[in-house]
Write an enzyme that holds these catalytic residues in place. Sequence first.
Site, PDB file in Angstrom:
ATOM      1  N   GLU A  58      -5.855  -4.163 -11.674  1.00  0.00           N
ATOM      2  CA  GLU A  58      -4.752  -3.662 -12.493  1.00  0.00           C
ATOM      3  C   GLU A  58      -3.670  -4.725 -12.686  1.00  0.00           C
ATOM      4  O   GLU A  58      -3.129  -4.875 -13.797  1.00  0.00           O
ATOM      5  CB  GLU A  58      -4.128  -2.417 -11.839  1.00  0.00           C
ATOM      6  CG  GLU A  58      -5.080  -1.244 -11.717  1.00  0.00           C
ATOM      7  CD  GLU A  58      -5.788  -1.194 -10.369  1.00  0.00           C
ATOM      8  OE1 GLU A  58      -6.035  -0.082  -9.877  1.00  0.00           O
ATOM      9  OE2 GLU A  58      -6.094  -2.280  -9.807  1.00  0.00           O
ATOM     10  N   CYS A  91      -0.631  -0.801  -6.866  1.00  0.00           N
ATOM     11  CA  CYS A  91      -1.039  -0.813  -8.271  1.00  0.00           C
ATOM     12  C   CYS A  91      -0.494   0.398  -9.021  1.00  0.00           C
ATOM     13  O   CYS A  91      -0.186   0.306 -10.215  1.00  0.00           O
ATOM     14  CB  CYS A  91      -2.561  -0.846  -8.372  1.00  0.00           C
ATOM     15  SG  CYS A  91      -3.271  -2.420  -7.858  1.00  0.00           S
TER      16      CYS A  91
END
Length: 328
Positions: A58, A91
């Site tokens: 991510e 994330c």
Amino acid sequence: MRQRRAISDWQAMGAALALGERGRGQTAPNPSVGCVIVKDDKVVGQGWTQPGGRPHAEAMALAQAGAAARGGTAYVTLEPCSVRGGRGPACADVLIESGVTRVVAALQDPFPKIDGRGFALLAAAGIAVEPGLRRADAERSMRGFLTRQRLGRPAVTLKLAMSLDGCIATASGESQWITGAVARAHTHVERCRHDAILVGRGTFAADAPRLDVRLPGLEARAPQRLLLTHGTAPPGWTAVATPAAIGALEAVNEVLVEGGAGAAAAFVRAGLVDRLLLYRAPVLLGAGKPALGDIGLEKLADAHGRWQLADSRMLGDDRLEVYETQQG
């Protein structure tokens, strides 16, 4: 002007899965995750877990997307992490800060410190969370990490290159080469996607295997070498006393068992093989050496219902069959 076709959720997740495959064998103990950011039917960012497990997929995709991520959708093969104060920001927090409005994930992360918490953080921030897309594909891609979380050991793939009549060598012990160049190249691709390769003492003594990756551009991705033995291992090798001992290996999510018949049988007998790679060459060897030793099977009925065919294809003149266990 030709109109751009809309990117479907299925296609975008397929791209994320393909990206995740790039890190296989390089990220343990972390999983190899893929991520794609889509905005207005255009891919604006993509990433996958980097060697050693960081940065996460991510973070890579959002760094590429920059401000274009705002209002977009993130497709990720595993639930975004929620752990704060580690080697980098969570994330889930990074996705919230980026301004994405939707996160589509293939799997929920079974790691106890996450296990739904990443999804909860995203939802609390007003982001639409849609888990479960292409779950089966993601399960295969991250088989090693998931097996480690669920069973406390790496996933095991057993590779057998054999004749049509199930032999891995002639009666004299000659085994190089049963299969052709295309099948052998495929084996090297499999090697670079595993964290470790294991052989038994007999194969080590007879063949002095290198167990490296001999494909252009992938030479540096040779896995850790394991020797199934109750004794000591030579320099550059790690001794594994029993099949069950692989559970104690650090930073190993996937093990490839390459030989020989005794080592293969030991892992099958212990119920530790999750996947079979059978390379069948169009040759007959007659009184050759069988692919497997005694696996402790007493009743034929017990042999049925254990394996399911997952893939079958031709590799030059040889046929590859991939089976996955139906246990557990």
